[in-house]
Design an enzyme around this catalytic site. Structure first.
Site, mmCIF file in Angstrom:
data_model
loop_
_atom_site.group_PDB
_atom_site.id
_atom_site.type_symbol
_atom_site.label_atom_id
_atom_site.label_comp_id
_atom_site.label_asym_id
_atom_site.label_seq_id
_atom_site.Cartn_x
_atom_site.Cartn_y
_atom_site.Cartn_z
ATOM 1 N N ASP A 159 0.824 -1.202 0.000
ATOM 2 C CA ASP A 159 0.000 0.000 0.000
ATOM 3 C C ASP A 159 0.864 1.261 0.000
ATOM 4 O O ASP A 159 1.965 1.290 0.549
ATOM 5 C CB ASP A 159 -0.901 0.006 1.244
ATOM 6 C CG ASP A 159 -1.759 1.242 1.328
ATOM 7 O OD1 ASP A 159 -2.664 1.381 0.493
ATOM 8 O OD2 ASP A 159 -1.503 2.094 2.209
ATOM 9 N N GLU B 34 0.798 -0.551 -5.217
ATOM 10 C CA GLU B 34 -0.241 0.466 -5.380
ATOM 11 C C GLU B 34 0.464 1.794 -5.651
ATOM 12 O O GLU B 34 0.871 2.499 -4.739
ATOM 13 C CB GLU B 34 -1.114 0.579 -4.125
ATOM 14 C CG GLU B 34 -2.309 1.492 -4.335
ATOM 15 C CD GLU B 34 -2.676 2.312 -3.114
ATOM 16 O OE1 GLU B 34 -3.821 2.774 -3.033
ATOM 17 O OE2 GLU B 34 -1.815 2.516 -2.238
#
Length: 650
Positions: free
Chosen positions: A316, A371
């Site tokens: 992330d 991401e």
């Protein structure tokens, strides 16, 4: 220069960096020694890194919460150790499931602060408390994995999931509920990978796991560590791999139950001053140049791989890691000056290279996904080529494009060329995960695609016992076409957030609904009702995945697009010897529509979004055979005539 030697082929007998005693393997497996470790004689060794601390003490249930009876001894490099012998009956002095705290004196008057070990493997919160407690987890009968990891799939079809909302009931659901009630549905739908979010412990539930407080602890709000291990083991038995949504881009600012100020300084694991804070996320930023920070984060990755047997990670916040500006107020047009310069955080970049190198060297089938919204070149190229080593990146522009189209354009104004450009605008040789929507759309202040398409009509007009009104009809047809176009054209993998293929319920954080869980749930029960159209959306999603499993277009090179006709609103492309034909025109249908194809031969319909079982109108004859003609069309050597290409609504 310091990190590069670690990026060479790994030899676990290599001596590690200064302070990394025991060599490379022990350095990246420090979860076996830090926090607490039970020795063969049942003595316990507690170990922490707190360079700014003057004194550390261990207190808890085992010593009646005596703040002074068990002091740590200070070692080199800011490390602290405490040895506790077993009890007279040779059992460990600290019992399984008992509470602990690290105590630190902060004033001459004896004022103390209590902390959770950064390496705590399990933390819990009393119902009426806001602070989490460190719980010693050492079960007498730990869960033993029964099933081997599945082989790395050629085509990655990801079901992004949140355990806590995986239930129709208005409560925080459990690992066991997911194992017994959700995994069978995922298997039936044809997904071969689960991406679990909000597993690393986070004190604030409405952060959806992105404000991590305990990096080695599986969230206790869903159950025990053993129940999570069972979930992963059962998934493996079904041939499904499991990825962890890992958050190494930042950490919660919590102090008493987080990493922040663990040793009393504003640094320790983080940069001090403004560089150590993320202004938008209100969180702390890691100092990736520190050896002990590398020990902590790299060991964290190996912990989840080895203790729980995850199969890889979705990293992330990679954009925030890559740049000193964290992507705040910065646009990315693709110009190389945006990616290479003093604004790039080289410490973070090298950490990601190192993490990927270690994971792919030690676990050959490990999958890592980044991401990143910036489009950093070589993000998904091997480390030995100078890349960052990820297997895939998320195609984050695709869901934004679909939301933009539904919000801003009438059906007749959809731009086919712009849609195709967004679907195919990715770096050559770097694999992408395509998705029409993810948790960002369903959870974080936006609406799902179905709610943009059908809105309030979903609550009153989804019965299959009555004719569809125009809103539901348009919404269901476009919903299927959007997902199939994304699946076939958008990348080398496909992702769907749990329930979005069915649009079971609008979602929102419990915190944003006066702590109600009414919207923070998934009504899987609706697909079991024959009289509701959710069952039709379920069937289309299932058969779309099964068709991909048969023909494998995700594992093939990008599609050849033979038509993106603005007037006709038609898109045609070929991938894996499968011809995809989409008519997005709201009012026009076409007879004997010529379509370019590559390989000559006979073609038949294999998936039809207009089938009645999918909520369509059944206008096509599936017994029809389409024979190619050696007539060059749209730069392909052959073509076929499609006798009927129906418009969106009858």
């Amino acid at each position: 220069q310091e990190l590069w030697p670690l990026l060479q082929p790994i030899n676990i007998s290599n001596s590690g960096p200064e302070g990394a005693e025991g060599g490379f393997d022990q350095f990246t497996r420090s979860y076996k020694g830090y926090g607490v470790q039970r020795m063969p004689d049942n003595s316990l060794v507690f170990k922490e890194w707190a360079p700014a601390a003057e004194a550390l003490f261990l207190t808890g249930d085992f010593n009646g919460w005596d703040n002074f009876s068990h002091p740590y001894s200070k070692k080199d490099f800011g490390k602290w150790e405490l040895h506790i012998p077993p009890k007279e009956d040779k059992t460990p002095a600290v019992a399984h499931n008992s509470k602990l705290k690290v105590s630190r004196r902060i004033s001459c008057a004896g004022e103390r602060l209590y902390r959770i070990s950064p390496w705590a493997k399990y933390v819990t919160r009393h119902e009426k408390s806001v602070i989490y407690d460190w719980v010693h987890w050492d079960p007498p009968q730990p869960y033993i994995h029964k099933h081997p990891r599945p082989q790395k799939p050629r085509s990655l079809r990801i079901y992004e999931s949140h355990v806590g909302i995986a239930s129709p009931e208005g409560k925080v659901a459990s690992y066991s509920n997911f194992t017994h009630n959700v995994l069978p549905r995922i298997k039936d739908l044809g997904y071969n990978c689960i991406q679990l979010m909000a597993i690393m412990e986070h004190a604030y539930y409405a952060s959806f796991g992105y404000q991590v407080t305990s990096f080695f602890a599986a969230s206790s709000r869903y159950g025990t560590p053993e129940e999570l291990k069972e979930l992963i083991d059962v998934a493996h038995s079904l041939g499904i791999i499991v990825l962890l949504d890992v958050v190494h881009s930042h950490a919660s600012k919590n102090t008493e139950d987080g990493l922040n100020s663990f040793d009393g300084s504003d640094s320790c694991f983080f940069h001090s001053g403004p560089r150590g804070e993320h202004s938008l996320w209100d969180s702390r930023l890691f100092n990736y140049s520190g050896w002990e920070v590398l020990r902590f984060l790299l060991s964290n990755l190996r912990w989840w791989m080895e203790e729980y047997r995850f199969d890889g990670f979705r990293f992330d916040g990679v954009t925030s890691m890559l740049y000193h500006h964290h992507g705040i107020g910065s646009g990315f047009s693709g110009d190389y000056t945006e990616y290479f310069g003093l604004h790039v955080d080289e410490d973070s970049l090298l950490y990601l290279m190192l993490a990927n190198h270690i994971l792919h060297t030690l676990y050959q089938d490990c999958i890592t996904i980044a991401e990143d919204v910036s489009g950093m070149p070589t993000l998904c190229r091997p480390v030995q080529e100078g890349g960052l080593g990820f297997d895939y990146r998320l195609a984050m522009a695709i869901p934004d494009k679909w939301i933009q189209i539904l919000k801003e354009f009438k059906d007749e104004d959809w731009n086919m060329g712009n849609i195709v450009y967004t679907m195919t605008n990715r770096r050559y040789g770097e694999k992408c995960i395509a998705y029409a929507e993810s948790h960002d759309q369903a959870l974080v202040g936006d609406k799902t695609l179905a709610f943009w398409l059908m809105d309030k009509d979903m609550y009153t007009n989804m019965s299959a016992l009555i004719p569809m009104n125009s809103v539901i009809d348009r919404g269901i047809q476009l919903h299927k076409m959007i997902r199939l176009l994304t699946h076939g054209l958008g990348g080398e993998g496909y992702l769907n957030f749990m329930g979005e293929q069915l649009q079971l319920i609008q979602n929102a954080a419990a915190h944003g609904n006066n702590e109600s869980y009414h919207y923070a749930r998934r009504q899987f029960n609706l697909i079991d009702l024959d009289h509701l159209r959710y069952r039709q959306l379920y069937a289309f999603d299932r058969d779309m995945n099964r068709t991909e499993d048969k023909y494998g277009w995700l594992a093939t090179p990008p599609a050849y697009i033979s038509a993106k006709h603005e007037g006709d609103k038609v898109i045609v492309f070929e991938r894996a010897n499968v011809i995809f034909i989409f008519n997005f025109h709201p009012t026009n249908s076409y007879s004997n529509y010529r379509v370019a194809v590559g390989p000559p031969g006979k073609y038949k319909i294999k998936l039809d979004s207009d089938e009645i079982q999918y909520g369509g109108h059944g206008r096509l004859d599936h017994n029809t055979e389409f024979f190619t003609e050696p007539m060059e069309f749209n730069n392909l050597p052959n073509s076929i005539l499609v006798n009927k290409l129906y418009y969106l609504l009858p």
